[in-house]
Scaffold this motif. Structure first.
Motif, PDB file in Angstrom:
ATOM      1  N   HIS A 104       0.831  -1.200   0.000  1.00  0.00           N
ATOM      2  CA  HIS A 104       0.000   0.000   0.000  1.00  0.00           C
ATOM      3  C   HIS A 104       0.867   1.252   0.000  1.00  0.00           C
ATOM      4  O   HIS A 104       0.536   2.242  -0.657  1.00  0.00           O
ATOM      5  CB  HIS A 104      -0.976  -0.001   1.187  1.00  0.00           C
ATOM      6  N   LEU A 105       2.001   1.197   0.712  1.00  0.00           N
ATOM      7  CA  LEU A 105       2.945   2.316   0.676  1.00  0.00           C
ATOM      8  C   LEU A 105       3.400   2.557  -0.765  1.00  0.00           C
ATOM      9  O   LEU A 105       3.426   3.706  -1.241  1.00  0.00           O
ATOM     10  CB  LEU A 105       4.156   2.019   1.585  1.00  0.00           C
ATOM     11  N   ALA A 106       3.727   1.466  -1.465  1.00  0.00           N
ATOM     12  CA  ALA A 106       4.183   1.578  -2.863  1.00  0.00           C
ATOM     13  C   ALA A 106       3.113   2.244  -3.721  1.00  0.00           C
ATOM     14  O   ALA A 106       3.408   3.128  -4.536  1.00  0.00           O
ATOM     15  CB  ALA A 106       4.513   0.187  -3.409  1.00  0.00           C
ATOM     16  N   GLN A 107       1.858   1.838  -3.512  1.00  0.00           N
ATOM     17  CA  GLN A 107       0.741   2.406  -4.275  1.00  0.00           C
ATOM     18  C   GLN A 107       0.594   3.902  -3.980  1.00  0.00           C
ATOM     19  O   GLN A 107       0.414   4.700  -4.903  1.00  0.00           O
ATOM     20  CB  GLN A 107      -0.522   1.643  -3.877  1.00  0.00           C
ATOM     21  N   MET A 108       0.692   4.276  -2.708  1.00  0.00           N
ATOM     22  CA  MET A 108       0.566   5.687  -2.334  1.00  0.00           C
ATOM     23  C   MET A 108       1.708   6.515  -2.936  1.00  0.00           C
ATOM     24  O   MET A 108       1.499   7.628  -3.420  1.00  0.00           O
ATOM     25  CB  MET A 108       0.546   5.843  -0.809  1.00  0.00           C
ATOM     26  N   LEU A 109       2.932   5.965  -2.900  1.00  0.00           N
ATOM     27  CA  LEU A 109       4.079   6.670  -3.494  1.00  0.00           C
ATOM     28  C   LEU A 109       3.870   6.836  -4.998  1.00  0.00           C
ATOM     29  O   LEU A 109       4.112   7.922  -5.552  1.00  0.00           O
ATOM     30  CB  LEU A 109       5.377   5.901  -3.218  1.00  0.00           C
ATOM     31  N   ALA A 110       3.407   5.767  -5.648  1.00  0.00           N
ATOM     32  CA  ALA A 110       3.202   5.821  -7.104  1.00  0.00           C
ATOM     33  C   ALA A 110       2.159   6.876  -7.459  1.00  0.00           C
ATOM     34  O   ALA A 110       2.310   7.616  -8.433  1.00  0.00           O
ATOM     35  CB  ALA A 110       2.786   4.445  -7.624  1.00  0.00           C
ATOM     36  N   GLU A 111       1.098   6.959  -6.641  1.00  0.00           N
ATOM     37  CA  GLU A 111       0.022   7.907  -6.947  1.00  0.00           C
ATOM     38  C   GLU A 111       0.386   9.355  -6.652  1.00  0.00           C
ATOM     39  O   GLU A 111      -0.072  10.262  -7.336  1.00  0.00           O
ATOM     40  CB  GLU A 111      -1.237   7.550  -6.124  1.00  0.00           C
ATOM     41  N   HIS A 112       1.161   9.580  -5.584  1.00  0.00           N
ATOM     42  CA  HIS A 112       1.300  10.959  -5.096  1.00  0.00           C
ATOM     43  C   HIS A 112       2.697  11.560  -5.165  1.00  0.00           C
ATOM     44  O   HIS A 112       2.847  12.769  -5.137  1.00  0.00           O
ATOM     45  CB  HIS A 112       0.838  11.038  -3.628  1.00  0.00           C
ATOM     46  N   ARG A 113       3.734  10.725  -5.220  1.00  0.00           N
ATOM     47  CA  ARG A 113       5.092  11.221  -5.033  1.00  0.00           C
ATOM     48  C   ARG A 113       5.452  12.368  -5.967  1.00  0.00           C
ATOM     49  O   ARG A 113       6.074  13.361  -5.559  1.00  0.00           O
ATOM     50  CB  ARG A 113       6.096  10.068  -5.199  1.00  0.00           C
ATOM     51  N   SER A 114       5.055  12.250  -7.240  1.00  0.00           N
ATOM     52  CA  SER A 114       5.527  13.198  -8.266  1.00  0.00           C
ATOM     53  C   SER A 114       5.011  14.626  -8.046  1.00  0.00           C
ATOM     54  O   SER A 114       5.562  15.574  -8.594  1.00  0.00           O
ATOM     55  CB  SER A 114       5.128  12.707  -9.658  1.00  0.00           C
ATOM     56  N   GLN A 115       3.961  14.765  -7.224  1.00  0.00           N
ATOM     57  CA  GLN A 115       3.419  16.116  -7.006  1.00  0.00           C
ATOM     58  C   GLN A 115       4.198  16.915  -5.958  1.00  0.00           C
ATOM     59  O   GLN A 115       3.856  18.058  -5.678  1.00  0.00           O
ATOM     60  CB  GLN A 115       1.958  16.025  -6.547  1.00  0.00           C
ATOM     61  N   TYR A 116       5.200  16.294  -5.344  1.00  0.00           N
ATOM     62  CA  TYR A 116       5.893  16.963  -4.236  1.00  0.00           C
ATOM     63  C   TYR A 116       7.391  17.060  -4.487  1.00  0.00           C
ATOM     64  O   TYR A 116       7.947  16.294  -5.266  1.00  0.00           O
ATOM     65  CB  TYR A 116       5.617  16.204  -2.932  1.00  0.00           C
ATOM     66  N   ARG A 117       8.028  17.990  -3.781  1.00  0.00           N
ATOM     67  CA  ARG A 117       9.470  18.172  -3.866  1.00  0.00           C
ATOM     68  C   ARG A 117      10.155  16.994  -3.154  1.00  0.00           C
ATOM     69  O   ARG A 117      10.563  16.034  -3.778  1.00  0.00           O
ATOM     70  CB  ARG A 117       9.836  19.522  -3.201  1.00  0.00           C
ATOM     71  N   ARG A 118      10.222  17.019  -1.832  1.00  0.00           N
ATOM     72  CA  ARG A 118      10.835  15.901  -1.099  1.00  0.00           C
ATOM     73  C   ARG A 118       9.745  14.994  -0.547  1.00  0.00           C
ATOM     74  O   ARG A 118       8.615  15.429  -0.327  1.00  0.00           O
ATOM     75  CB  ARG A 118      11.658  16.438   0.069  1.00  0.00           C
ATOM     76  N   ALA A 119      10.123  13.739  -0.269  1.00  0.00           N
ATOM     77  CA  ALA A 119       9.183  12.811   0.362  1.00  0.00           C
ATOM     78  C   ALA A 119       9.887  12.101   1.515  1.00  0.00           C
ATOM     79  O   ALA A 119      11.091  11.832   1.447  1.00  0.00           O
ATOM     80  CB  ALA A 119       8.671  11.792  -0.647  1.00  0.00           C
ATOM     81  N   LEU A 120       9.117  11.844   2.570  1.00  0.00           N
ATOM     82  CA  LEU A 120       9.653  11.185   3.763  1.00  0.00           C
ATOM     83  C   LEU A 120       8.692  10.079   4.181  1.00  0.00           C
ATOM     84  O   LEU A 120       7.509  10.335   4.395  1.00  0.00           O
ATOM     85  CB  LEU A 120       9.785  12.229   4.894  1.00  0.00           C
TER      86      LEU A 120
END
Ligand SMILES: *Cc1c(COP(=O)(O)O)cnc(C)c1O
Length: 394
Positions: free
Chosen positions: A158-174
């Motif tokens: 589920h973490l992978a799915q959330m990263l795939a869906e949302h990561r690109s909209q942000y500068r850094r991710a934690l």
């Protein structure tokens, strides 16, 4: 004139009506396997004193000697005049203990999270957070201004799915996870979480409050447990649980720690740990580095207690750590169970909604290296008696 604080009394009455008011017991003795409460000796199944260090003579002597040399207070924040050589020594010793480049201490685990998270991410960034993360992670995350995206508890897919869906909209991710989850005693699948964080171009932070001094070789924590040295970007820990003192720590690369010294707000705007606390923490590190005996005793005790509880017929969930949830279901039954245990001389806390989901109320037993086998047998005997009386086991 209107009473502008009348609302507080009304809110308190509501908590009492709903059975959610917390009556706090006062302890009249040192922390240990047994406590004196209300003038009675009770077996302690509640504390986070995993290794029995909260009242260890070596820690007490170290604190006393440091007080003679340095007094008590740091008299300043770390970044102005509050950094004593003792603090630098503890930072250095914790980095060595954890096998990382550098470490920085805070006043508590809670303030470590309030300091670290907003230093790493801000309003252009995203935090991917396990849905059951500790309150201090939630507060630190909110304080950062970053967007908080929750993933299903301990679910790397589920973490992978959330990263795939949302990561690109942000500068850094934690990505942030508790190491050990304190209500169920389960542990984060860190190798898989690490893999997903890296695939998603995200930093990884683990809060190892209940793993420090418990998991890994000689209590070196969850990163050591999984052999992930050098892969987790920030490990937050506490001195208030297995270390038996009070204080917090963040460990990682020297660049990240240097950044936290510049931008970790509780480091800059709240006074340093006190002299006796730091000295006692140093003595705790000495003890852990000298011998793995206490950690082994803790695990021996935990495995003995859990095995016997299962044999008695209790449902103890899926804990893989010394935290032992005794699942009871309804909050009322858990309250009644806790009260009956207390009457039998066993201090075991009932935990219910909102700390755990509705219908999942429990007694949470915290096993310690300080318990003798006799102590544990006495506790088991009381659990068996109360369990039969209340129809939980047959
Ligand atoms: C207990 C705990 C804290 C707070 O630690 P303190 O040193 O008591 O402030 C933070 N995070 C987690 C996961 C905890 O269990």
């Amino acid at each position: 004139m209107a009473n502008v604080v009348a609302w507080a009394g009304e809110e308190l009455d509501r908590l009492k009506q709903d059975g959610l008011y917390n009556h706090i017991r006062t302890i009249e003795s040192p922390q240990g396997a047994w406590l004196q409460v209300d003038g009675r000796r009770v077996l302690n199944f509640c504390s986070n004193n995993y290794l029995g260090l909260a009242n260890h003579p070596r820690l007490a002597v170290a604190a006393q000697q440091a007080i003679e040399k340095y007094g008590i207070g740091p008299a300043a924040v770390r970044s102005i005049a509050g950094t004593m050589d003792l603090h630098v020594e503890l930072d250095r010793r914790m980095a060595a203990f954890k096998g990382v480049e550098a470490a920085i201490t805070f006043q508590s685990g809670f303030t470590a999270n309030l300091g670290v998270i907003p230093a790493l991410v801000g309003k252009d960034d995203a935090i991917f957070s396990d849905e059951l993360n500790h309150a201090s992670i939630i507060d630190g995350s909110r304080l950062s201004g970053a967007t908080i995206i929750r993933y299903t508890h301990c679910d790397p897919a589920h973490l992978a799915q959330m990263l795939a869906e949302h990561r690109s909209q942000y500068r850094r991710a934690l990505v942030i996870t508790d190491g050990v989850f304190s209500m169920d005693g389960d542990i984060a699948p860190l190798p898989e979480i690490y893999a997903e964080a890296r695939k998603g171009d995200a930093m990884l932070m683990v809060d190892d409050a209940h793993g420090e001094g418990v998991l890994g070789t000689g209590g070196r924590g969850i990163v050591d447990h999984y052999g992930l040295h050098g892969k987790v970007d920030v490990e937050v820990g506490t001195f208030s649980k297995a270390f038996g003192v009070v204080g917090g720590v963040a460990a990682g690369s020297s660049r990240i720690v240097e950044w936290l010294q510049q931008r970790g707000r509780p480091f800059l705007f709240s006074s340093a740990m006190t002299v006796p606390d730091v000295a006692a923490c140093l003595a705790a590190v000495d003890l852990l580095e000298e011998s793995t005996e206490l950690v082994e005793r803790l695990w021996y005790n935990a495995e003995f207690f859990k095995k016997e509880m299962k044999t008695l017929g209790f449902d103890i969930g899926h804990s893989v750590t010394p935290i032992t949830p005794v699942m009871l279901g309804e909050a009322q039954l858990a309250q009644e169970f806790s009260k009956a245990l207390y009457e039998a001389g066993v201090f075991g806390m009932a935990i219910a909604f909102p700390t755990v989901p509705r219908g999942k109320a429990r007694i949470r037993v915290m096993i310690s290296a300080a318990h003798s086998t006799d102590d544990l047998e006495q506790g088991l005997h009381s659990f068996a008696e109360v369990g039969r009386k209340l129809g939980v086991i047959s």
